[in-house]
Design a protein around this motif. Structure first.
Motif, PDB file in Angstrom:
ATOM      1  N   TRP A   1       0.883  -1.170   0.000  1.00 58.63           N
ATOM      2  CA  TRP A   1       0.000   0.000   0.000  1.00 58.63           C
ATOM      3  C   TRP A   1       0.916   1.215   0.000  1.00 58.63           C
ATOM      4  CZ3 TRP A   1      -5.061   0.286   3.329  1.00 58.63           C
ATOM      5  CH2 TRP A   1      -5.864   1.344   2.859  1.00 58.63           C
TER       6      TRP A   1
ATOM      7  N   ASN B   1      -2.075  -1.387  -3.628  1.00 62.39           N
ATOM      8  CA  ASN B   1      -2.995  -0.305  -3.289  1.00 62.39           C
ATOM      9  C   ASN B   1      -2.222   1.003  -3.435  1.00 62.39           C
ATOM     10  OD1 ASN B   1      -5.135  -2.032  -2.428  1.00 62.39           O
ATOM     11  ND2 ASN B   1      -4.063  -2.350  -0.496  1.00 62.39           N
TER      12      ASN B   1
ATOM     13  N   GLU C   1      -5.946   6.603   8.299  1.00 60.79           N
ATOM     14  CA  GLU C   1      -6.664   5.656   7.445  1.00 60.79           C
ATOM     15  C   GLU C   1      -7.079   4.434   8.280  1.00 60.79           C
ATOM     16  OE1 GLU C   1      -8.537   3.434   5.366  1.00 60.79           O
ATOM     17  OE2 GLU C   1      -7.865   5.117   4.111  1.00 60.79           O
TER      18      GLU C   1
ATOM     19  N   LYS D   1      -8.344   1.643   7.590  1.00 65.84           N
ATOM     20  CA  LYS D   1      -8.160   0.314   7.007  1.00 65.84           C
ATOM     21  C   LYS D   1      -6.690  -0.117   6.938  1.00 65.84           C
ATOM     22  CE  LYS D   1     -12.338   0.507   4.118  1.00 65.84           C
ATOM     23  NZ  LYS D   1     -12.861   0.431   2.730  1.00 65.84           N
TER      24      LYS D   1
ATOM     25  N   PRO E   1      -5.784  -3.018   9.687  1.00 65.34           N
ATOM     26  CA  PRO E   1      -6.510  -4.253   9.348  1.00 65.34           C
ATOM     27  C   PRO E   1      -6.008  -4.883   8.054  1.00 65.34           C
ATOM     28  CG  PRO E   1      -8.046  -2.602  10.119  1.00 65.34           C
ATOM     29  CD  PRO E   1      -6.715  -1.911   9.981  1.00 65.34           C
ATOM     30  N   TRP E   2      -5.727  -4.045   7.051  1.00 62.26           N
ATOM     31  CA  TRP E   2      -5.177  -4.574   5.794  1.00 62.26           C
ATOM     32  C   TRP E   2      -3.808  -5.191   6.020  1.00 62.26           C
ATOM     33  CZ3 TRP E   2      -0.564  -2.971   3.614  1.00 62.26           C
ATOM     34  CH2 TRP E   2      -0.243  -3.584   2.382  1.00 62.26           C
TER      35      TRP E   2
ATOM     36  N   SER F   1      -3.834  -8.463   7.900  1.00 61.55           N
ATOM     37  CA  SER F   1      -4.622  -9.519   7.223  1.00 61.55           C
ATOM     38  C   SER F   1      -3.776 -10.300   6.227  1.00 61.55           C
ATOM     39  CB  SER F   1      -5.810  -8.902   6.477  1.00 61.55           C
ATOM     40  OG  SER F   1      -5.383  -8.149   5.341  1.00 61.55           O
TER      41      SER F   1
END
Length: 265
Positions: free
Chosen positions: A202, A232, A250, A252, A255-256, A259
């Motif tokens: 990301w 991302n 951010e 997310k 969690p991203w 994961s």
């Protein structure tokens, strides 16, 4: 007017107290550590999960700071990013390491010209790592040898110079990381061939960045796509160089990050 002045003083006082509270949280959460190899030393701070036990396994996160946090105090590297991991330590328990680069060194082996704005950067390939990156990689290997480190959940991230360090360590250690994030960084797009299809990424940047040109992140995204990756990419339209503030906000991101598990990729 007196009431206004008193209110202003109160707000300043609250700000100072909040600042001290944040610093105290950093000091209490991250222990001061030193990695020593021969005559070289890498300072780093480390946060362990609550109720840490060597009989359990935990994710490992390395975070590389920016050029402004270089030094030898083993404190400044916590300025940006440490709060994110402290506040989410119960939701995402992990071993989090913030190494500190000395003032005269750099995470990435880059040619840097600060006489221009944005700064001029080139990243020659096939050069050895800087001393600080070499020590950081050796510290990483030392941590990976610990039974309590989950080898399938090793992550890396960084901002500015540390974003460059993130791309650099991915190039040099492409088989280690389960995921990575780079904030207002830069690198050599050709080097993405080593990790593009292996490490989910990301990438963040501010469109108005006048320190590290956002085109660098665009080029890195293009390199990753060219070499089979599917990153991302978030470009904050109103941000200048401090796009890390928007990144850490951010919801997310963590969690991203957590994961991604190597055995499930």
């Amino acid at each position: 007017m007196n009431i206004y002045r008193q209110y202003l003083k109160f707000l300043i006082f609250i700000g100072i107290v909040a600042g001290y509270s944040h610093l105290a949280a950093q000091e209490n959460s991250f222990s001061k550590e030193h990695y020593v190899k021969n005559d070289d030393t890498l300072n780093y701070r480390m946060m362990l999960p609550k109720d840490f036990s060597e009989g359990k396994t935990y994710p490992l996160v390395f975070f590389f700071h920016g050029a402004g946090e270089r030094g030898s105090d083993n404190e400044k590297q916590l300025t940006h990013g440490s709060k994110l991991f402290i506040e989410n330590s119960e939701t995402f328990p992990a071993i989090v390491i913030f190494p500190q680069c000395p003032r005269e060194d750099y995470w990435a082996n880059a040619k840097v010209d600060r006489s221009t704005k944005p700064i001029s950067l080139t990243f020659p390939k096939d050069l050895p790592p800087t001393k600080s990156m070499k020590l950081a990689m050796e510290l990483l290997e030392e941590m990976l040898a610990k039974n309590y480190v989950n080898k399938d959940q090793v992550y890396v991230g960084g901002l500015s110079m540390g974003g460059m360090g993130t791309f650099e360590i991915l190039y040099r250690k492409p088989d280690v990381f389960a995921a990575a994030f780079a904030i207002c960084g830069a690198g050599n797009p050709e080097s993405t061939e080593a990790y593009a299809s292996k490490v989910p990424m990301w990438i963040f940047h501010g469109a108005n960045d006048d320190v590290v040109d956002p085109q660098f992140s665009v080029d890195m995204v293009s390199g990753i796509l060219k070499n089979g990756g599917k990153p991302n990419f978030t470009l904050f339209g109103k941000d200048n160089h401090n796009s890390w503030d928007s990144t850490f906000a951010e919801p997310k991101l963590l969690p991203w990050l957590f994961s991604n598990i190597k055995t499930k990729q």
